[in-house]
Scaffold this motif. Structure first.
Motif: not given
Ligand code: ATP
Ligand code: MG
Length: 411
Positions: A74-90
């Protein structure tokens, strides 16, 4: 005695209030502009960030906090964009969509003024729009937000780093230029040049930078479509009334950017002078397994922004602090409805314990740093007034109950 880890901070009192004021202003401003707030987990599978930010970037190589549990990384998020796109897709969301996030980020960096290991970001992402108009739009919205909270004296730097095609052609040009000078590059740059060549422009060493000043720049080698896109972004920025300077050496620290990149800088901040950074990332959604979707976004560091701003944020209406004193418990119902009325007007309000002597309650009002003390007792009840004491002057006035609302609005 326990201490907090290096690079982290306890946010207290005034600074926390100021940060919350920036958050509240962002929610209001970007809400008006159709940005929906989103929250995703603080930690993700580490592979998400490796894949999106890029394996050979500073962030992924040195800065991510990773931990393994039950053989999963696992990783603590270092920035937001990747998580936003992951959530959009998922979550199978629909396009186009605008997101706002207000999150803590985590990076193992050397702590300095304006650089922490846990820090806040206010970010926006616009998914599903490819036109240069939108590049200009989100830059202008950033400028407008900063102005709305009273930030001054920032400069907008702009560049285009093209698409993978432009970059491949440019790499050869740059190679030709650098080949005779390779021995003058620092070790890091030589390594960067092999693995992630655009990153050399990020080097902090002056000797390297001098060499790059005269190097051919990617912005001058763009393919036809990328060049047109860049011309149009600048055209719209002028329509929008946004002043900018071109910085041909700006390449940004993440791999996923395409075409437009930009930074908002503040002259007084020294080494950590970037307040907002962002760009277009048309290939990332695909890279993460989603539909082909052009996207653009930026992130703002509110803690850095506050370093540039006066103690009082002009945008935030100064709220008064009230302390209610009751002369006996039978006045409690009056006090409670009064508190609601004061809160509804956006002020702070704190109840004294009406069973305690007035002197004790007054002391607490001092400790609470009340601007006004309101007394509820027999005289007040009989006359249909509240006695209000202004603490800074000691002046007392009797305000009729019916006029109290108007008093609160102007307090
Ligand atoms: P820098 O060059 O300052 O390291 P960056 O390119 O790593 O910035 P981004 O990842 O684009 O920055 O982050 C966007 C914004 O978030 C920055 O402009 C800054 O305001 C803020 N920020 C980034 N890293 C930190 C940090 N370690 N501490 C506080 N704020 C930060
Ligand atoms: Mg950084």
């Amino acid at each position: 005695m326990y201490q907090k880890p290096k690079g982290t901070r306890d946010l207290l009192g005034r600074e926390l209030q100021r940060l919350e004021a920036l958050n509240a202003a962002a929610r209001a401003f970007f809400g008006q502009n159709g940005y929906e707030e989103i929250r995703t987990p603080t930690f993700e599978f580490a592979a998400l960030f490796d894949r999106s930010i890029g394996e050979t970037t500073d962030i992924v190589e040195h800065e991510i906090y990773k931990f393994e549990v039950n053989k999963k990384l696992y990783a603590l998020r270092p920035e937001g964009t990747a998580s936003v796109l992951r959530a959009f897709i998922e979550n199978k969301l629909r396009l186009p969509v605008r997101f706002l996030y207000l999150w803590s980020m985590y990076r193992r960096e050397r702590p300095q003024k304006g650089r922490y290991r846990e820090f806040l970001q206010i970010g926006i992402e616009l998914l599903g729009e490819s036109k240069p108009f939108y590049d200009a739009d989100i830059i202008e919205r950033g400028k407008q937000y900063l102005q709305s909270v009273g930030a001054r004296d920032f400069t907008i730097e702009l560049n285009s780093i093209g698409c993978p095609e432009c970059r491949e052609a440019y790499r050869r040009t740059l190679e030709d230029y650098l080949q005779p000078n390779l021995s003058r590059l620092c070790d890091d740059c030589r390594r960067r040049f092999e693995r992630n060549f655009l990153r050399i422009f990020d080097c902090k060493k002056e000797s390297c930078q001098r060499l790059y000043d005269d190097a051919p720049k990617i912005t001058d080698k763009l393919c036809g479509e990328c060049a047109q896109h860049y011309v149009d972004v600048k055209k719209y920025l002028r329509y929008f009334g946004v002043d900018y300077v071109e910085n041909k050496k700006m390449v940004r620290g993440l791999d996923y950017y395409t075409r437009t990149v930009f930074e908002f800088k503040h002259g007084e901040l020294g080494a950590q002078d970037t307040i907002i950074a962002g760009g277009r990332y048309d290939l990332l959604m695909r890279e993460l397994g989603g539909p082909d979707t052009p996207c653009i976004g930026w992130a703002l560091g509110p803690e850095r922004l506050l370093l540039t701003m006066p103690e009082e944020l002009p945008s935030v209406k100064a709220r008064r602090a009230f302390f209610l004193i009751g002369v006996g418990e039978r006045y409690l119902p009056t006090m409670i409805s009064l508190r609601t009325q004061i809160h509804n007007n956006g002020h702070r309000c704190f109840l004294g314990d009406p069973g305690e002597p007035i002197k004790h309650q007054m002391k607490k009002a001092d400790r609470f740093k009340a601007d006004h003390v309101v007394i509820c007792g027999e005289d007040e009840e009989k006359e249909g007034i509240y006695t209000v004491k202004e603490m800074s002057t000691g002046r007392q006035s009797k305000i009729p109950v019916a006029e109290f609302e108007s008093f609160l609005i102007h307090a």
